[in-house]
Design a protein around this motif. Structure first.
Motif, PDB file in Angstrom:
ATOM      1  N   LYS A  11       0.836  -1.211   0.000  1.00 47.71           N
ATOM      2  CA  LYS A  11       0.000   0.000   0.000  1.00 47.71           C
ATOM      3  C   LYS A  11       0.867   1.257   0.000  1.00 47.71           C
ATOM      4  CE  LYS A  11      -0.797   0.410   5.008  1.00 47.71           C
ATOM      5  NZ  LYS A  11       0.066   1.545   5.237  1.00 47.71           N
ATOM      6  N   ASP A  12       2.119   1.139   0.420  1.00 50.22           N
ATOM      7  CA  ASP A  12       3.035   2.277   0.469  1.00 50.22           C
ATOM      8  C   ASP A  12       3.924   2.377  -0.770  1.00 50.22           C
ATOM      9  OD1 ASP A  12       2.121   3.110   3.004  1.00 50.22           O
ATOM     10  OD2 ASP A  12       3.359   1.574   3.967  1.00 50.22           O
ATOM     11  N   PHE A  13       3.739   1.472  -1.738  1.00 45.38           N
ATOM     12  CA  PHE A  13       4.516   1.522  -2.976  1.00 45.38           C
ATOM     13  C   PHE A  13       4.190   2.802  -3.731  1.00 45.38           C
ATOM     14  CE2 PHE A  13       4.624   0.664  -7.603  1.00 45.38           C
ATOM     15  CZ  PHE A  13       5.993   0.463  -7.749  1.00 45.38           C
ATOM     16  N   ASP A  14       5.221   3.471  -4.245  1.00 46.08           N
ATOM     17  CA  ASP A  14       5.051   4.706  -5.012  1.00 46.08           C
ATOM     18  C   ASP A  14       5.611   4.484  -6.413  1.00 46.08           C
ATOM     19  OD1 ASP A  14       4.967   7.237  -6.096  1.00 46.08           O
ATOM     20  OD2 ASP A  14       5.990   8.220  -4.421  1.00 46.08           O
ATOM     21  N   SER A  15       4.728   4.328  -7.382  1.00 41.82           N
ATOM     22  CA  SER A  15       5.162   4.030  -8.751  1.00 41.82           C
ATOM     23  C   SER A  15       5.879   5.190  -9.429  1.00 41.82           C
ATOM     24  CB  SER A  15       3.963   3.604  -9.600  1.00 41.82           C
ATOM     25  OG  SER A  15       3.044   4.668  -9.718  1.00 41.82           O
ATOM     26  N   SER A  16       5.847   6.365  -8.824  1.00 37.59           N
ATOM     27  CA  SER A  16       6.526   7.513  -9.430  1.00 37.59           C
ATOM     28  C   SER A  16       8.000   7.591  -9.019  1.00 37.59           C
ATOM     29  CB  SER A  16       5.814   8.813  -9.037  1.00 37.59           C
ATOM     30  OG  SER A  16       5.969   9.064  -7.654  1.00 37.59           O
ATOM     31  N   VAL A  17       8.414   6.766  -8.074  1.00 38.98           N
ATOM     32  CA  VAL A  17       9.800   6.783  -7.595  1.00 38.98           C
ATOM     33  C   VAL A  17      10.587   5.657  -8.273  1.00 38.98           C
ATOM     34  CG1 VAL A  17      11.282   6.506  -5.566  1.00 38.98           C
ATOM     35  CG2 VAL A  17       9.118   7.750  -5.371  1.00 38.98           C
ATOM     36  N   GLY A  18      11.700   6.026  -8.897  1.00 40.93           N
ATOM     37  CA  GLY A  18      12.584   5.025  -9.480  1.00 40.93           C
ATOM     38  C   GLY A  18      12.249   4.599 -10.891  1.00 40.93           C
ATOM     39  N   LEU A  19      11.295   5.246 -11.523  1.00 43.54           N
ATOM     40  CA  LEU A  19      10.950   4.910 -12.902  1.00 43.54           C
ATOM     41  C   LEU A  19      10.755   6.183 -13.702  1.00 43.54           C
ATOM     42  CD1 LEU A  19      10.193   2.926 -15.161  1.00 43.54           C
ATOM     43  CD2 LEU A  19       7.848   2.995 -14.320  1.00 43.54           C
ATOM     44  N   ASP A  20      11.670   6.411 -14.640  1.00 44.94           N
ATOM     45  CA  ASP A  20      11.520   7.496 -15.597  1.00 44.94           C
ATOM     46  C   ASP A  20      10.882   6.898 -16.838  1.00 44.94           C
ATOM     47  OD1 ASP A  20      11.694   9.590 -17.373  1.00 44.94           O
ATOM     48  OD2 ASP A  20      13.885   9.560 -17.505  1.00 44.94           O
ATOM     49  N   ARG A  21       9.625   7.199 -17.046  1.00 44.86           N
ATOM     50  CA  ARG A  21       8.895   6.603 -18.158  1.00 44.86           C
ATOM     51  C   ARG A  21       9.462   7.066 -19.505  1.00 44.86           C
ATOM     52  NH1 ARG A  21       4.944   4.024 -15.536  1.00 44.86           N
ATOM     53  NH2 ARG A  21       3.731   3.430 -17.340  1.00 44.86           N
ATOM     54  N   GLY A  22      10.101   8.201 -19.559  1.00 45.38           N
ATOM     55  CA  GLY A  22      10.773   8.642 -20.764  1.00 45.38           C
ATOM     56  C   GLY A  22       9.889   9.287 -21.810  1.00 45.38           C
ATOM     57  N   ALA A  23       8.606   9.398 -21.536  1.00 42.26           N
ATOM     58  CA  ALA A  23       7.678   9.999 -22.498  1.00 42.26           C
ATOM     59  C   ALA A  23       6.437  10.471 -21.746  1.00 42.26           C
ATOM     60  CB  ALA A  23       7.287   8.984 -23.567  1.00 42.26           C
ATOM     61  N   SER A  24       5.652  11.280 -22.433  1.00 41.31           N
ATOM     62  CA  SER A  24       4.416  11.770 -21.827  1.00 41.31           C
ATOM     63  C   SER A  24       3.391  10.635 -21.757  1.00 41.31           C
ATOM     64  CB  SER A  24       3.840  12.914 -22.660  1.00 41.31           C
ATOM     65  OG  SER A  24       3.363  12.416 -23.905  1.00 41.31           O
ATOM     66  N   ARG A  25       2.403  10.813 -20.912  1.00 38.13           N
ATOM     67  CA  ARG A  25       1.322   9.818 -20.807  1.00 38.13           C
ATOM     68  C   ARG A  25       0.566   9.697 -22.121  1.00 38.13           C
ATOM     69  NH1 ARG A  25       1.489   6.368 -16.414  1.00 38.13           N
ATOM     70  NH2 ARG A  25       2.241   7.529 -14.636  1.00 38.13           N
ATOM     71  N   LEU A  26       0.424  10.819 -22.837  1.00 34.86           N
ATOM     72  CA  LEU A  26      -0.258  10.793 -24.126  1.00 34.86           C
ATOM     73  C   LEU A  26       0.513   9.933 -25.134  1.00 34.86           C
ATOM     74  CD1 LEU A  26      -2.545  11.665 -25.994  1.00 34.86           C
ATOM     75  CD2 LEU A  26      -1.229  13.740 -26.510  1.00 34.86           C
ATOM     76  N   LYS A  27       1.833  10.122 -25.196  1.00 34.98           N
ATOM     77  CA  LYS A  27       2.657   9.315 -26.103  1.00 34.98           C
ATOM     78  C   LYS A  27       2.574   7.837 -25.716  1.00 34.98           C
ATOM     79  CE  LYS A  27       7.321   8.990 -28.026  1.00 34.98           C
ATOM     80  NZ  LYS A  27       8.666   9.604 -28.048  1.00 34.98           N
ATOM     81  N   GLU A  28       2.594   7.583 -24.432  1.00 31.33           N
ATOM     82  CA  GLU A  28       2.504   6.210 -23.961  1.00 31.33           C
ATOM     83  C   GLU A  28       1.153   5.585 -24.340  1.00 31.33           C
ATOM     84  OE1 GLU A  28       3.404   3.796 -19.833  1.00 31.33           O
ATOM     85  OE2 GLU A  28       3.869   5.928 -19.916  1.00 31.33           O
ATOM     86  N   LEU A  29       0.093   6.338 -24.202  1.00 28.06           N
ATOM     87  CA  LEU A  29      -1.236   5.861 -24.577  1.00 28.06           C
ATOM     88  C   LEU A  29      -1.304   5.581 -26.085  1.00 28.06           C
ATOM     89  CD1 LEU A  29      -4.227   5.269 -23.905  1.00 28.06           C
ATOM     90  CD2 LEU A  29      -4.673   7.698 -24.282  1.00 28.06           C
TER      91      LEU A  29
END
Length: 187
Positions: A11-29
């Motif tokens: 429950k304390d996992f933070d998906s925004s830490v340690g992962l650079d997605r490298g693109a916008s959410r729109l590009k990813e979609l």
């Protein structure tokens, strides 16, 4: 409700830490829609079309690359593939970090190149991702697993079903160790 006594606290996992997605959410979609239509499909779309789509989304792709049906590529903008490389059916390239595939490399069907992981020593399970490098002439046999922070040396063969979690020297044949045998007696 069951009370947990586990040391793990997802429950304390933070998906925004340690992962650079490298693109916008729109590009990813947009990539996801293209991936579902042209890559995850069982229809044999031409490899030339697939390589053009990958380039459009930022991948660096050489000439003569063959991509079979149902190949799952997570982030094309973190992918580099050399010339005359083959990627077999149902291969999964989970490239949270850069995935570099050299020239004349074969990734056989159902292999899993997994650049993502979690730190099990921390209760919040933060990401522990890393790049994967497959050097020229390497061959990943069917149903293999290659973990993050692994470099596979030039002209190295990884045989079917192997699990690779550390670097491999060049010019080797890596075989899966037999951990148990079942003997069957016929009457």
């Amino acid at each position: 409700m069951i009370e947990s006594t586990s040391k793990v606290s997802l429950k304390d996992f933070d998906s925004s830490v340690g992962l650079d997605r490298g693109a916008s959410r729109l590009k990813e979609l947009c990539w996801y829609m293209v991936k579902v239509t042209f890559f995850l499909s069982a229809l044999p779309y031409p490899s030339g079309l697939k390589t053009k789509l990958l380039r459009f989304f930022g991948a660096k792709i050489g000439k003569g690359v063959v991509i079979k049906p149902r190949v799952n590529i997570h982030f094309p903008w973190k992918l580099e593939i050399g010339d005359h490389t083959w990627i077999g059916e149902e291969a999964f390239l989970l490239n949270f970090e850069k995935l570099t595939i050299g020239n004349n490399v074969c990734i056989s069907q159902r292999s899993f190149l997994c650049g993502g992981n979690h730190d099990y020593r921390n209760p919040t399970m933060p990401y522990r991702n890393g790049p994967i490098i497959l050097k020229d002439g390497s061959w990943v046999g069917a149903c293999c697993f290659i973990g993050p922070n692994v470099t596979v040396g030039k002209d190295t063969v990884i045989t079917v079903g192997s699990v690779i979690v550390s670097d491999l020297e060049e010019n080797r044949v890596i075989t899966k160790p037999i951990t148990s045998q079942i003997k069957v007696r016929w009457k």
